[in-house]
Design a protein around this motif. Structure first.
Motif, PDB file in Angstrom:
ATOM      1  N   UNK A 265       3.190   1.115 -20.170  1.00 55.59           N
ATOM      2  CA  UNK A 265       2.094   0.793 -21.084  1.00 55.59           C
ATOM      3  C   UNK A 265       0.795   0.564 -20.322  1.00 55.59           C
ATOM      4  N   UNK A 266       0.932   0.095 -19.104  1.00 61.74           N
ATOM      5  CA  UNK A 266      -0.238  -0.300 -18.327  1.00 61.74           C
ATOM      6  C   UNK A 266      -0.058   0.180 -16.897  1.00 61.74           C
ATOM      7  N   UNK A 267      -1.123   0.763 -16.335  1.00 62.27           N
ATOM      8  CA  UNK A 267      -1.082   1.265 -14.959  1.00 62.27           C
ATOM      9  C   UNK A 267      -2.005   0.436 -14.070  1.00 62.27           C
ATOM     10  N   UNK A 268      -1.507   0.129 -12.897  1.00 61.56           N
ATOM     11  CA  UNK A 268      -2.246  -0.651 -11.899  1.00 61.56           C
ATOM     12  C   UNK A 268      -2.479   0.266 -10.704  1.00 61.56           C
ATOM     13  N   UNK A 269      -3.730   0.622 -10.449  1.00 61.51           N
ATOM     14  CA  UNK A 269      -4.047   1.574  -9.385  1.00 61.51           C
ATOM     15  C   UNK A 269      -4.922   0.918  -8.327  1.00 61.51           C
ATOM     16  N   UNK A 270      -4.713   1.310  -7.073  1.00 60.24           N
ATOM     17  CA  UNK A 270      -5.536   0.813  -5.981  1.00 60.24           C
ATOM     18  C   UNK A 270      -6.102   1.999  -5.203  1.00 60.24           C
ATOM     19  N   UNK A 271      -7.320   1.831  -4.713  1.00 61.24           N
ATOM     20  CA  UNK A 271      -7.983   2.870  -3.937  1.00 61.24           C
ATOM     21  C   UNK A 271      -8.278   2.334  -2.544  1.00 61.24           C
ATOM     22  N   UNK A 272      -7.791   3.005  -1.482  1.00 60.47           N
ATOM     23  CA  UNK A 272      -8.054   2.526  -0.123  1.00 60.47           C
ATOM     24  C   UNK A 272      -9.464   2.882   0.334  1.00 60.47           C
ATOM     25  N   UNK A 273      -9.970   2.134   1.292  1.00 57.54           N
ATOM     26  CA  UNK A 273     -11.249   2.470   1.894  1.00 57.54           C
ATOM     27  C   UNK A 273     -11.082   3.719   2.744  1.00 57.54           C
ATOM     28  N   UNK A 288      -7.183  -1.521 -13.546  1.00 56.82           N
ATOM     29  CA  UNK A 288      -6.161  -1.769 -14.564  1.00 56.82           C
ATOM     30  C   UNK A 288      -6.414  -0.765 -15.678  1.00 56.82           C
ATOM     31  N   UNK A 289      -5.495   0.176 -15.850  1.00 57.26           N
ATOM     32  CA  UNK A 289      -5.699   1.280 -16.789  1.00 57.26           C
ATOM     33  C   UNK A 289      -4.854   1.050 -18.041  1.00 57.26           C
ATOM     34  N   UNK A 294      -4.253   8.241 -20.171  1.00 56.41           N
ATOM     35  CA  UNK A 294      -4.206   8.071 -18.713  1.00 56.41           C
ATOM     36  C   UNK A 294      -2.872   7.463 -18.282  1.00 56.41           C
ATOM     37  N   UNK A 295      -2.373   6.515 -19.062  1.00 65.36           N
ATOM     38  CA  UNK A 295      -1.075   5.906 -18.736  1.00 65.36           C
ATOM     39  C   UNK A 295       0.041   6.946 -18.855  1.00 65.36           C
ATOM     40  N   UNK A 296      -0.019   7.783 -19.881  1.00 63.11           N
ATOM     41  CA  UNK A 296       0.985   8.851 -20.024  1.00 63.11           C
ATOM     42  C   UNK A 296       0.950   9.795 -18.829  1.00 63.11           C
ATOM     43  N   UNK A 297      -0.248  10.084 -18.351  1.00 61.41           N
ATOM     44  CA  UNK A 297      -0.384  10.932 -17.173  1.00 61.41           C
ATOM     45  C   UNK A 297       0.280  10.282 -15.958  1.00 61.41           C
ATOM     46  N   UNK A 301       3.496  11.619 -13.819  1.00 61.91           N
ATOM     47  CA  UNK A 301       3.388  11.762 -12.361  1.00 61.91           C
ATOM     48  C   UNK A 301       4.549  11.065 -11.664  1.00 61.91           C
ATOM     49  N   UNK A 302       4.855   9.844 -12.083  1.00 64.44           N
ATOM     50  CA  UNK A 302       5.956   9.127 -11.446  1.00 64.44           C
ATOM     51  C   UNK A 302       7.285   9.850 -11.682  1.00 64.44           C
TER      52      UNK A 302
END
Length: 317
Positions: A265-273, A288-289, A294-297, A301-302
């Protein structure tokens, strides 16, 4: 003091009325005597005219008081209407807010506690305390608004409250994609240990917890430190798989990123420097998506990466 003055004024008014009555009656008696009227007639006329004068004075005062009461009543009605116009919307808003709290899916006691604790910050509290509390309430309010409306919430830097809170409250399952640029030192850090313990508790409670380690090359799959991490998480009932980047399906290579799915239901994404050495990279922002598409995508992917990944070699022996 005002009562004493009012009593004195009323007494003076009564005295004047009595004096006017006596003077009027006396004048009438003198006039009737001068007109050679009998004493009985003079007295009767004096009493009658004096009484009429007193009655007229009382009626005049009564009319004045009645007019004064009407004026006061009119002013009171205007003031009452003003108060109603000012306070009724506030009462209506408070009633509506109370109804919404009662209808909310959240526990009313939790919301009430937040409001009551907020009111405990007084004007006498230090300025820094008032400003800090107000800032946190505003942040929480914005976060709630964005969560309800859906979309993407961005935190600049590495977050921990969202990560631990969502892990502890997930009800169905947790699916994670871990890439080296973000998670290279995570499992040895304090936040990593807390996160792992929260996942252990979730798995022990019957929730499915899965993780894909995305490796830069095939050789890393034999790294003793990585195998140790995999073994530790396996003992926690966390399902672990490895996937080297060369084995990622071509159409998914540009989509691979560090993310965690909570209950799909909810996606938690992190972006590195951006850093040439992944071991020195840091988290530049956390998202926090909540947008369903976007969550379905992320879910697809997973699933695709999970199908392409494999268990660590030691698990197959």
């Amino acid at each position: 003091m005002m009562t004493a003055i009012r009593v004195a004024a009323d007494s003076s008014s009564v005295t004047r009325k009595v004096l006017v009555t006596v003077v009027t009656g006396g004048a009438t008696f003198v006039i009737t005597n001068a007109l050679k009227q009998t004493p009985a007639t003079s007295i009767t006329l004096s009493v009658l005219i004096g009484g009429i004068a007193l009655l007229i004075r009382f009626l005049s005062d009564f009319e004045k008081r009645l007019s004064s009461l009407e004026r006061i009543e009119g002013e009171s009605i205007v003031e009452m209407r003003r108060l109603i116009d000012e306070t009724f919307p506030q009462i209506s808003a408070a009633t509506d807010l109370y109804r919404k709290i009662g209808d909310s899916a959240l526990e009313p006691a939790v919301i009430t506690e937040l409001v009551l604790n907020s009111t405990r910050v007084s004007r006498e509290s230090p300025g820094i305390v008032r400003e800090f509390v107000q800032t946190k309430i505003k942040e929480t309010s914005r976060l709630l608004k964005q969560i309800v409306e859906g979309g993407t919430i961005t935190y600049y830097g590495e977050d921990r409250e969202w990560l631990l809170g969502l892990t502890q409250t997930a009800t169905e399952g947790i699916d994670a994609i871990s890439i080296a640029a973000v998670d290279h030192n995570l499992w040895q850090s304090e936040i990593g240990q807390r996160y792992l313990d929260a996942q252990r508790r979730a798995a022990a409670a019957g929730r499915q917890v899965r993780r894909i380690f995305v490796l830069d090359s095939h050789g890393i799959a034999e790294d003793p430190e990585l195998l140790k991490v995999c073994a530790e998480q396996r003992r926690m009932e966390i399902q672990v798989r490895l996937l080297a980047r060369p084995d990622v399906p071509p159409h998914l290579k540009v989509q691979v990123r560090d993310l965690i799915l909570f209950d799909d239901i909810l996606a938690y994404e992190t972006t590195p420097t951006p850093d040439s050495d992944p071991r020195n990279a840091q988290v530049s922002e956390t998202r926090l998506v909540l947008t369903p598409d976007r969550v379905d995508e992320c879910t697809r992917l997973f699933s695709d990466l999970w199908a392409a990944s494999s268990e660590p070699h030691y698990m197959n022996t």
